[in-house]
Structures are given as C-alpha cells and as structure tokens.
Design an enzyme around this catalytic site. Structure first.
Site, mmCIF file in Angstrom:
data_model
loop_
_atom_site.group_PDB
_atom_site.id
_atom_site.type_symbol
_atom_site.label_atom_id
_atom_site.label_comp_id
_atom_site.label_asym_id
_atom_site.label_seq_id
_atom_site.Cartn_x
_atom_site.Cartn_y
_atom_site.Cartn_z
ATOM 1 N N LEU A 171 -18.021 -25.299 -9.436
ATOM 2 C CA LEU A 171 -16.698 -24.756 -9.166
ATOM 3 C C LEU A 171 -16.822 -23.448 -8.401
ATOM 4 O O LEU A 171 -17.737 -22.657 -8.659
ATOM 5 C CB LEU A 171 -15.936 -24.527 -10.468
ATOM 6 C CG LEU A 171 -15.782 -25.749 -11.386
ATOM 7 C CD1 LEU A 171 -14.800 -25.441 -12.498
ATOM 8 C CD2 LEU A 171 -15.369 -26.988 -10.613
ATOM 9 N N GLY A 216 -20.289 -27.513 -12.179
ATOM 10 C CA GLY A 216 -19.393 -28.513 -11.592
ATOM 11 C C GLY A 216 -20.117 -29.482 -10.663
ATOM 12 O O GLY A 216 -19.689 -30.631 -10.487
ATOM 13 N N ASN A 240 -24.600 -25.266 -16.858
ATOM 14 C CA ASN A 240 -25.078 -23.933 -17.256
ATOM 15 C C ASN A 240 -23.944 -22.968 -17.609
ATOM 16 O O ASN A 240 -24.135 -21.752 -17.602
ATOM 17 C CB ASN A 240 -25.918 -23.340 -16.118
ATOM 18 C CG ASN A 240 -25.114 -23.182 -14.831
ATOM 19 O OD1 ASN A 240 -24.280 -24.020 -14.518
ATOM 20 N ND2 ASN A 240 -25.352 -22.112 -14.101
ATOM 21 N N GLU A 241 -22.761 -23.518 -17.941
ATOM 22 C CA GLU A 241 -21.583 -22.658 -18.134
ATOM 23 C C GLU A 241 -21.818 -21.494 -19.086
ATOM 24 O O GLU A 241 -21.373 -20.380 -18.827
ATOM 25 C CB GLU A 241 -20.388 -23.494 -18.631
ATOM 26 C CG GLU A 241 -19.636 -24.244 -17.541
ATOM 27 C CD GLU A 241 -20.340 -25.501 -17.075
ATOM 28 O OE1 GLU A 241 -21.460 -25.801 -17.556
ATOM 29 O OE2 GLU A 241 -19.770 -26.209 -16.223
HETATM 30 C C1 LIG Z 1 -12.291 -22.928 -24.804
HETATM 31 C C2 LIG Z 1 -12.525 -23.554 -23.500
HETATM 32 C C3 LIG Z 1 -11.297 -23.950 -22.845
HETATM 33 C C4 LIG Z 1 -11.199 -24.295 -21.592
HETATM 34 C C5 LIG Z 1 -12.301 -24.243 -20.619
HETATM 35 C C6 LIG Z 1 -12.380 -22.945 -19.984
HETATM 36 C C7 LIG Z 1 -13.134 -22.590 -19.018
HETATM 37 C C8 LIG Z 1 -14.189 -22.722 -18.236
HETATM 38 C C9 LIG Z 1 -14.685 -23.946 -17.658
HETATM 39 C C10 LIG Z 1 -15.306 -23.648 -16.370
HETATM 40 C C11 LIG Z 1 -16.329 -24.635 -15.970
HETATM 41 C C12 LIG Z 1 -17.119 -24.082 -14.847
HETATM 42 C C13 LIG Z 1 -17.840 -24.807 -14.040
HETATM 43 C C14 LIG Z 1 -18.555 -24.263 -12.859
HETATM 44 O O1 LIG Z 1 -18.956 -25.011 -12.024
HETATM 45 S S1 LIG Z 1 -18.774 -22.572 -12.709
HETATM 46 C C15 LIG Z 1 -19.823 -22.342 -11.311
HETATM 47 C C16 LIG Z 1 -21.233 -22.391 -11.744
HETATM 48 N N1 LIG Z 1 -22.115 -22.316 -10.626
HETATM 49 C C17 LIG Z 1 -23.217 -21.609 -10.663
HETATM 50 O O2 LIG Z 1 -23.565 -20.987 -11.641
HETATM 51 C C18 LIG Z 1 -24.041 -21.613 -9.408
HETATM 52 C C19 LIG Z 1 -24.174 -20.262 -8.851
HETATM 53 N N2 LIG Z 1 -24.917 -20.309 -7.602
HETATM 54 C C20 LIG Z 1 -26.257 -20.382 -7.544
HETATM 55 O O3 LIG Z 1 -26.950 -20.454 -8.525
HETATM 56 C C21 LIG Z 1 -26.867 -20.363 -6.184
HETATM 57 O O4 LIG Z 1 -25.909 -19.898 -5.289
HETATM 58 C C22 LIG Z 1 -27.356 -21.751 -5.697
HETATM 59 C C23 LIG Z 1 -26.293 -22.806 -5.828
HETATM 60 C C24 LIG Z 1 -28.612 -22.163 -6.483
HETATM 61 C C25 LIG Z 1 -27.741 -21.613 -4.183
HETATM 62 O O5 LIG Z 1 -28.654 -20.545 -4.039
HETATM 63 P P1 LIG Z 1 -28.908 -19.920 -2.581
HETATM 64 O O6 LIG Z 1 -29.167 -20.992 -1.612
HETATM 65 O O7 LIG Z 1 -29.947 -18.861 -2.747
HETATM 66 O O8 LIG Z 1 -27.504 -19.297 -2.165
HETATM 67 P P2 LIG Z 1 -26.898 -17.910 -2.639
HETATM 68 O O9 LIG Z 1 -27.084 -17.720 -4.091
HETATM 69 O O10 LIG Z 1 -27.379 -16.851 -1.728
HETATM 70 O O11 LIG Z 1 -25.341 -18.166 -2.397
HETATM 71 C C26 LIG Z 1 -24.764 -18.122 -1.083
HETATM 72 C C27 LIG Z 1 -23.364 -17.571 -1.207
HETATM 73 O O12 LIG Z 1 -22.586 -18.469 -1.995
HETATM 74 C C28 LIG Z 1 -22.006 -17.750 -3.091
HETATM 75 N N3 LIG Z 1 -21.898 -18.687 -4.216
HETATM 76 C C29 LIG Z 1 -22.871 -19.337 -4.835
HETATM 77 N N4 LIG Z 1 -22.404 -20.124 -5.795
HETATM 78 C C30 LIG Z 1 -21.061 -19.967 -5.787
HETATM 79 C C31 LIG Z 1 -20.006 -20.520 -6.561
HETATM 80 N N5 LIG Z 1 -20.205 -21.414 -7.535
HETATM 81 N N6 LIG Z 1 -18.753 -20.130 -6.279
HETATM 82 C C32 LIG Z 1 -18.503 -19.253 -5.300
HETATM 83 N N7 LIG Z 1 -19.474 -18.689 -4.535
HETATM 84 C C33 LIG Z 1 -20.733 -19.052 -4.772
HETATM 85 C C34 LIG Z 1 -22.968 -16.617 -3.340
HETATM 86 O O13 LIG Z 1 -22.361 -15.594 -4.058
HETATM 87 C C35 LIG Z 1 -23.310 -16.228 -1.931
HETATM 88 O O14 LIG Z 1 -22.211 -15.526 -1.408
HETATM 89 P P3 LIG Z 1 -22.402 -14.360 -0.338
HETATM 90 O O15 LIG Z 1 -21.017 -13.899 -0.041
HETATM 91 O O16 LIG Z 1 -23.228 -13.312 -1.018
HETATM 92 O O17 LIG Z 1 -23.092 -15.002 0.832
#
Ligand SMILES: CC/C=C\C/C=C\CCCC/C=C/C(=O)SCCNC(=O)CCNC(=O)[C@H](O)C(C)(C)COP(=O)(O)OP(=O)(O)OC[C@H]1O[C@@H](n2cnc3c(N)ncnc32)[C@H](O)[C@@H]1OP(=O)(O)O
Length: 365
Positions: A171, A216, A240-241
């Site tokens: 997400l 997600g 990994n939430e």
């Molecule tokens: C009681 C309960 C009731 C109800 C439920 C309530 C709530 C919650 C449910 C929510 C469920 C959530 C689900 C999700 O999916 S949360 C998102 C989780 N994702 C992650 O943790 C991944 C994070 N990202 C990474 O680990 C790395 O980016 C990745 C994917 C391994 C790639 O690595 P790499 O190639 O090195 O790229 P960068 O890290 O440099 O990233 C480039 C750029 O993208 C931005 N970015 C990365 N991931 C996200 C993301 N998920 N969303 C938005 N932006 C993202 C990152 O910050 C960099 O940005 P920049 O501007 O610096 O270039």
C-alpha cells in the site's frame, strides 16, 4: 464468487475511465494526449499494461508505476478496471501478474524533463531540446536545494523511468499518512475491492514475483492461485505490517492462513516477518523459485497446466475454497472501513507511519 462480480459491477467502465490517474504522487504526469494515444491500445493504462494472448487465453498484467509499484488509490482503481475487463472477456481464462522493470511515459507539448536518480532521458524524437537551462529544485526532504540540468522540450519526447527491483512495495504509505478520514475511507474501499476481485476471480491467476513484495504486495501475491518467485537474495516477501506499527486486517490474515496454515501465519504476522525467497518457499508462501529471467516463462508454462483443467470444475472448486473468506469481508465491509479509518488516523499510528517513512528515506541517504 457471483457476489463478488455483482459487487464489482458498480465500477462502470465509462465512470472509472474518466477517473484514471493523470497525476502521480511522484509528480509525473500523464497528460491527456498520452491517454488518448493509449486508448487506441485499450489494454494499456498509465500504471498498468495488459497483454491478452487470444491464442492461449492468457493475459499478462504488468505493473509499471515507478518507483516501487506502490498501491495508491489511482493504481488500485486502474488495477480493478483491468481485472474487471478481463473477467468479463470470455476469451480470457488465465491471468499472470508481474512487474515491468522499465516504464515508458510519453510526454507531449511543452514538457520539462529533469534528470534525477530514478529518471533518465531515454529517447528524444526531434525536434526537441530547444532550450537548455538549470533548474533549482527543493529535494523531497525539503531541506536541500539542488541544481539539476533540465531540458525544456517542445513536441514529443519519450522518457524512461526505472522501477526498483520490486514486484510491489504494498500500500502507498502516503495514502495513509496525513490524509482526511474521507480520503482514507475511499482508499480502503479500493484496497478491499482489489482483494475481492483478485481472490474471487474466475480466472486462473499466477503471481510472477520478480522483485520484493512486502505487505500489500504480498497480499496481492497470495490473492493469486499460484506464486512463482525470482530466486534472488535481494528480494523478500511477507506481511510485515507490525514492523510499521500497524495491524494486518482480518482478511489479510485469513488469506495468509489459507496459504501457509495457522502456525506459520501466526509467527509471520506477529513478528512482521519478511521472508527471503528460499524461506518463503519453505513455509509455502510461494510455490516455486526460478532464476529471475525465467519467472515469466515459467508462469506461462505453469498456466497451461492450470488451463488444462476444465474451467467450470476449477472455478467451482476455487469458490468452494475461498467463498467463506470472501463472504466474511463482504458482510463486514463498512465496519472494516470504519475500523481502518479510526485506526489509521490515530495520532500514535500517524507517528509510527511518519517514523517509518523517515526510516525509508534515511536508509537511502
Ligand atoms: C485494528 C485493525 C483495524 C484495521 C486495520 C488497520 C490498518 C492497517 C492496515 C494497513 C495494511 C498495510 C499494508 C501495506 O502494504 S503498508 C506498506 C508496507 N510496505 C513496506 O513496508 C515497504 C516499504 N518499502 C521498502 O521496503 C522498499 O522501498 C522496497 C520496496 C524494498 C524497495 O527498496 P528500494 O528499491 O531500495 O527503494 P527505496 O526504498 O529507495 O524506495 C524508493 C521510493 O519509494 C518510496 N516508497 C517505498 N515504499 C513505499 C510505499 N509502500 N509507499 C509509498 N512510498 C514508498 C520510498 O520512500 C522512496 O521514496 P523517495 O521519495 O525517497 O524516492
């Protein structure tokens, strides 16, 4: 399954086509001439490309939303439209979901192209680059002023933006950080819709996981019938939430339990584990590992085995296996949205998300 299709019917094509993203979070625009160009090939939308092979009945859906295929509201809307179109196309029996490694945008008219770490000028069709100048730009941290070379182009130029080695980063965290409750509710409804459509699809679905697939992204993978992952030590997959200080909703949990069983799901969810490809194979989170350059071809070979089974028998069996899980969300959709909104807008959760975003950015620095 029928419920799922009925439910999804409210996404009318004309309505949703008009909602298609013209502006991404990363400020990259797809101007309307670009969209009309793509409409001629109606299998392409800005963030997703779909190729349906009529001879095999297999569609390949490629996610192409740099930098990390994060699931924004725009992305999810496009994803659902594409899935719905394929679902209604009787000639399409199988769907492979994967990520492209390179993304091409077409810019028209006067356009500004900056060179940054993720953007490079790829091809320029003359007449172009009539002016060269420098541009001062505030970086994403808002702290530094950097100077970038810039070409101001008239007419048409093609820009290629490289995607990270990511299937989907899950997400889009920016959709959950600092947004109004209304917007959060709209976003969550789209996340639900994506899962309902995918998990309840009548098509045979295979995730060709050619990059990391956290949260997600993992949900999307386990929403498919079969998962083939690139055997690359840099890639990981998992829900990994909890590592972000948030909680995977019950239908994420149910999908994981249905895939790996209760005990593995419990460990995986509570610890917020991201698995390497071999470990993911060990617990059954993915079904097969192959060298990276064989992910798509293996998915295509595997699909032919799935399509050798008569559709009606496979579909009824799939429905039998998944209906209870789908119905649980269908009968709790509104409550689930309310829960999400009240949870995600809490100050403490917003603080966790901010720290996580800062960590992601500082890791890069
Ligand atoms: C009681 C309960 C009731 C109800 C439920 C309530 C709530 C919650 C449910 C929510 C469920 C959530 C689900 C999700 O999916 S949360 C998102 C989780 N994702 C992650 O943790 C991944 C994070 N990202 C990474 O680990 C790395 O980016 C990745 C994917 C391994 C790639 O690595 P790499 O190639 O090195 O790229 P960068 O890290 O440099 O990233 C480039 C750029 O993208 C931005 N970015 C990365 N991931 C996200 C993301 N998920 N969303 C938005 N932006 C993202 C990152 O910050 C960099 O940005 P920049 O501007 O610096 O270039």
């Amino acid at each position: 399954m029928a419920n799922v299709l009925r439910n999804s019917a409210k996404f009318g094509f004309s309505g949703v086509l008009s909602q298609l993203s013209i502006h991404s979070r990363h400020g990259r625009e797809c101007v309307s001439p670009c969209f009309s160009l793509q409409q001629r090939n109606n299998s392409t939308s800005p963030k997703i490309k779909v190729d349906l092979d009529n001879s095999t009945g297999v569609a390949v859906l490629r996610m192409q939303s740099p930098p990390v295929n994060s699931l924004s509201l725009d992305f999810l809307t496009e994803f659902c439209i594409n899935l719905e179109k394929l679902e209604m196309d009787k000639s399409c029996r199988g769907l492979i979901i994967t990520s492209v490694s390179t993304h091409t945008h077409t810019h028209t008219d006067t356009d500004t192209v900056t060179q940054s770490h993720k953007t490079m000028i790829h091809t320029i069709t003359p007449p172009v680059c009539v002016v060269s100048q420098t541009l001062s730009k505030v970086s994403s941290t808002g702290l530094d002023i950097i100077t970038l070379p810039v070409c101001v182009c008239v007419c048409v130029c093609l820009v290629s933006q490289t995607l990270s080695k990511v299937f989907s980063a899950g997400l889009d965290i920016m959709e959950m950080y600092g947004k109004s409750p209304e917007r959060c509710g709209e976003f969550w409804k789209a996340v639900q819709e994506m899962w309902l459509k995918l998990y309840g699809s009548n098509m045979a679905t295979i995730a060709a996981i050619n990059g990391s697939s956290p949260a997600g992204g993992c949900l999307m993978s386990i929403g498919c019938d079969y998962r083939i992952m690139a055997d690359n030590p840099r890639y990981s997959i998992g829900l990994n939430e909890t590592q972000l200080g948030i909680v995977a909703p019950f239908w994420f949990k149910d999908t994981l339990v249905n895939t790996v069983g209760n005990r593995a799901a419990e460990l995986s969810l509570e610890l917020g584990l991201l698995y390497s490809a071999p470990d993911a194979l060990k617990i059954g989170l993915v079904d097969q590992l192959v060298p990276e350059d064989q992910v798509l071809s293996t998915a295509q070979d595997t699909m032919s085995k799935w399509l050798a089974v008569p559709d009606h028998a496979r579909q009824i069996t799939k429905s039998m296996m998944r209906k209870q899980t789908i119905d649980k969300l269908l009968s709790n959709r509104e409550a689930d949205i309310t829960n999400f909104v009240s949870f995600i807008t809490k100050d403490s959760i917003q603080r966790s998300l901010r720290m996580y975003l800062e960590m992601l950015k500082s890791r890069k620095a």
